[in-house]
Design an enzyme around this catalytic site. Structure first.
Site, PDB file in Angstrom:
ATOM      1  N   ARG A   1       0.751  -1.101   0.055  1.00  0.00           N
ATOM      2  CA  ARG A   1      -0.049  -0.065   0.111  1.00  0.00           C
ATOM      3  C   ARG A   1       0.770   1.258   0.122  1.00  0.00           C
ATOM      4  O   ARG A   1       0.100   2.213  -0.266  1.00  0.00           O
ATOM      5  CB  ARG A   1      -0.955  -0.163   1.242  1.00  0.00           C
ATOM      6  CG  ARG A   1      -2.052  -0.856   0.844  1.00  0.00           C
ATOM      7  CD  ARG A   1      -2.978  -1.152   2.249  1.00  0.00           C
ATOM      8  NE  ARG A   1      -2.156  -1.946   3.363  1.00  0.00           N
ATOM      9  CZ  ARG A   1      -2.645  -2.285   4.463  1.00  0.00           C
ATOM     10  NH1 ARG A   1      -3.897  -1.661   4.674  1.00  0.00           N
ATOM     11  NH2 ARG A   1      -2.129  -3.007   5.479  1.00  0.00           N
ATOM     12  N   GLN A   2       2.222   1.037   0.196  1.00  0.00           N
ATOM     13  CA  GLN A   2       3.092   2.293   0.224  1.00  0.00           C
ATOM     14  C   GLN A   2       3.763   2.336  -1.206  1.00  0.00           C
ATOM     15  O   GLN A   2       4.829   1.985  -1.161  1.00  0.00           O
ATOM     16  CB  GLN A   2       3.987   2.248   1.389  1.00  0.00           C
ATOM     17  CG  GLN A   2       3.565   2.212   2.953  1.00  0.00           C
ATOM     18  CD  GLN A   2       4.462   2.337   3.858  1.00  0.00           C
ATOM     19  OE1 GLN A   2       5.347   2.831   3.588  1.00  0.00           O
ATOM     20  NE2 GLN A   2       4.222   1.506   4.910  1.00  0.00           N
TER      21      GLN A   2
ATOM     22  N   LYS B   1     -16.868   7.296  -1.373  1.00  0.00           N
ATOM     23  CA  LYS B   1     -16.656   7.871  -0.075  1.00  0.00           C
ATOM     24  C   LYS B   1     -16.284   9.521  -0.194  1.00  0.00           C
ATOM     25  O   LYS B   1     -15.147   9.822  -1.024  1.00  0.00           O
ATOM     26  CB  LYS B   1     -15.592   7.120   0.420  1.00  0.00           C
ATOM     27  CG  LYS B   1     -16.086   5.749   0.940  1.00  0.00           C
ATOM     28  CD  LYS B   1     -14.875   5.059   1.858  1.00  0.00           C
ATOM     29  CE  LYS B   1     -13.474   4.950   1.192  1.00  0.00           C
ATOM     30  NZ  LYS B   1     -12.717   4.101   1.760  1.00  0.00           N
TER      31      LYS B   1
ATOM     32  N   ARG C   1     -15.198  12.919   2.189  1.00  0.00           N
ATOM     33  CA  ARG C   1     -15.040  13.492   3.687  1.00  0.00           C
ATOM     34  C   ARG C   1     -15.569  15.079   3.286  1.00  0.00           C
ATOM     35  O   ARG C   1     -14.721  15.720   2.576  1.00  0.00           O
ATOM     36  CB  ARG C   1     -13.834  13.510   4.293  1.00  0.00           C
ATOM     37  CG  ARG C   1     -13.583  12.060   5.029  1.00  0.00           C
ATOM     38  CD  ARG C   1     -12.083  12.122   5.911  1.00  0.00           C
ATOM     39  NE  ARG C   1     -11.722  10.682   6.368  1.00  0.00           N
ATOM     40  CZ  ARG C   1     -12.295  10.204   7.082  1.00  0.00           C
ATOM     41  NH1 ARG C   1     -13.182  10.636   7.948  1.00  0.00           N
ATOM     42  NH2 ARG C   1     -11.816   9.040   7.424  1.00  0.00           N
TER      43      ARG C   1
ATOM     44  N   ASP D   1     -12.853  -7.020  -2.372  1.00  0.00           N
ATOM     45  CA  ASP D   1     -11.834  -6.330  -2.239  1.00  0.00           C
ATOM     46  C   ASP D   1     -10.596  -7.099  -2.353  1.00  0.00           C
ATOM     47  O   ASP D   1     -10.679  -8.374  -2.342  1.00  0.00           O
ATOM     48  CB  ASP D   1     -12.038  -5.334  -0.929  1.00  0.00           C
ATOM     49  CG  ASP D   1     -11.137  -3.982  -0.878  1.00  0.00           C
ATOM     50  OD1 ASP D   1     -10.447  -3.686  -1.779  1.00  0.00           O
ATOM     51  OD2 ASP D   1     -11.342  -3.254  -0.064  1.00  0.00           O
TER      52      ASP D   1
ATOM     53  N   ASP E   1      -8.125  -5.170   6.012  1.00  0.00           N
ATOM     54  CA  ASP E   1      -7.166  -5.005   7.158  1.00  0.00           C
ATOM     55  C   ASP E   1      -7.768  -4.749   8.408  1.00  0.00           C
ATOM     56  O   ASP E   1      -8.363  -5.553   9.066  1.00  0.00           O
ATOM     57  CB  ASP E   1      -6.173  -3.720   6.748  1.00  0.00           C
ATOM     58  CG  ASP E   1      -4.874  -3.798   7.889  1.00  0.00           C
ATOM     59  OD1 ASP E   1      -4.867  -4.390   8.799  1.00  0.00           O
ATOM     60  OD2 ASP E   1      -4.138  -2.733   7.563  1.00  0.00           O
TER      61      ASP E   1
ATOM     62  N   ALA F   1     -10.923  -3.458   8.339  1.00  0.00           N
ATOM     63  CA  ALA F   1     -12.192  -3.499   8.161  1.00  0.00           C
ATOM     64  C   ALA F   1     -13.193  -2.501   8.239  1.00  0.00           C
ATOM     65  O   ALA F   1     -14.489  -2.543   8.124  1.00  0.00           O
ATOM     66  CB  ALA F   1     -13.035  -4.711   8.935  1.00  0.00           C
TER      67      ALA F   1
ATOM     68  N   THR G   1     -13.545   0.061   5.792  1.00  0.00           N
ATOM     69  CA  THR G   1     -14.084   0.570   4.611  1.00  0.00           C
ATOM     70  C   THR G   1     -15.189  -0.233   4.395  1.00  0.00           C
ATOM     71  O   THR G   1     -16.276  -0.009   3.886  1.00  0.00           O
ATOM     72  CB  THR G   1     -13.099   0.548   3.328  1.00  0.00           C
ATOM     73  OG1 THR G   1     -11.783   1.370   3.752  1.00  0.00           O
ATOM     74  CG2 THR G   1     -13.669   0.801   2.201  1.00  0.00           C
TER      75      THR G   1
END
Length: 316
Positions: free
Chosen positions: A99-100, A197, A199, A223, A227, A229, A231
């Site tokens: 993810r990085q 989604k 914000r 998905d 991780d 959970a 989302t």
């Protein structure tokens, strides 16, 4: 099976049962090795059989404890290289740090690339993995990478359950998972919905907009990784609020860290389907979680690599 050398499968400590299942599918026994820790925390690797000229496959997911599992893999690679293995393939069912994979803020590291460099420098000739978080991570490696897909195995489970009709909708939990969810939907002959989604501002709860029709349907959230959970459980709630009949969820990699199990348990999700790329320890098995094994797919990919055959046909 034939190649220049004999095939040998070795395992680090991250997912020994998975490695045993793969070896069994190939009709070989796991190689003799001892991977342990010295009292000061350093990793000790002993390879207890000759690997000279052999095609060695090291099975190790870089899941929690990530850094330990990664170091085991690197040190094993070094051991095999110095023992004159003919070729060494890193079989990493779950590739941690994926993810990085880019800079999202100033001064961010790109750790997925750093790990790719470490694996290559340690002496690996090839990598075999499944459902990389971002497909372009394959380009971080200067060695061949085979990125297997978990979707056909997960989709087959739902087809066997009879979830193959217009009453089913496959849902992508965010924009990043759309292409994965679309190919999942095609396998189930089902329409696709997407959760968008937003914000409105910092520290304000996310607003969930659902693109697509979910009313009265069985929704399957698809998905690559669950991780914490957050989302997936927020998405499930939004789907129920929009009139979905019931919600199922599936992913390839069940990292399930922090509050994940509690969130899944309390969520409206009826069942969570995962694969065994990351081992599910006893403390992580709740009744909602079902596992399907991808060991046969990895075994077949290893066999094809060993026999110099095409691996791409497995992506279907």
């Amino acid at each position: 099976m034939h190649s220049d050398g004999v095939i040998k499968i070795f395992a680090g400590n991250s997912n020994v049962k998975f490695a045993e299942d793969v070896a069994k599918q190939l009709g070989v026994t796991l190689g003799e090795s001892d991977v342990s820790t010295f009292s000061d925390g350093e990793i000790s690797v002993k390879i207890d059989e000759s690997v000279r000229g052999a095609d060695v496959f090291v099975i190790q997911s870089t899941c929690n404890p990530v850094n330990n599992n990664l170091m085991e893999l690197l040190i094993m690679a070094d051991a095999f290289k110095r023992a004159s293995a003919g070729s060494i393939t890193a079989v990493i069912p779950y590739y941690g740090y994926a993810r990085q994979d880019r800079k999202t803020r100033a001064r961010d590291p790109i750790t997925a690339k750093l790990v790719a460099n470490l694996i290559t420098v340690a002496g690996m000739d090839r990598m075999l993995t499944m459902d990389l978080h971002a497909g372009q991570i394959q380009g971080y490696f200067d060695i061949p990478v085979d990125n297997l897909v978990g979707i056909p195995i997960l989709a087959q489970y739902y087809i066997d359950k009879g979830f193959y009709s217009k009453d089913v909708v496959v849902v992508s939990p965010d924009q990043g998972s759309v292409s994965r969810a679309r190919s999942f939907a095609e396998k189930l002959n089902a329409p696709l919905a997407i959760i968008d989604k937003r914000r409105p501002k910092a520290n304000v709860a996310e607003v969930m907009n659902i693109i697509g029709d979910v009313e009265g349907k069985t929704a399957i959230l698809a998905d690559d990784l669950i991780d914490t959970a957050g989302t997936i459980t927020l998405g499930a709630k939004a789907l129920m609020d929009k009139g979905a009949k019931e919600v199922y969820a599936c992913c390839t990699h069940a990292a399930l860290s922090g509050p994940a199990l509690e969130r899944l348990d309390k969520s409206p999700i009826k069942e969570v389907l995962v694969t065994d790329t990351i081992p599910l320890t006893k403390d992580k098995s709740i009744s909602k979680i079902k596992t399907v094994s991808v060991a046969p797919v990895f075994a077949e990919a290893i066999r094809r690599i060993y026999e110099h055959m095409s691996v791409s046909t497995l992506f279907n």
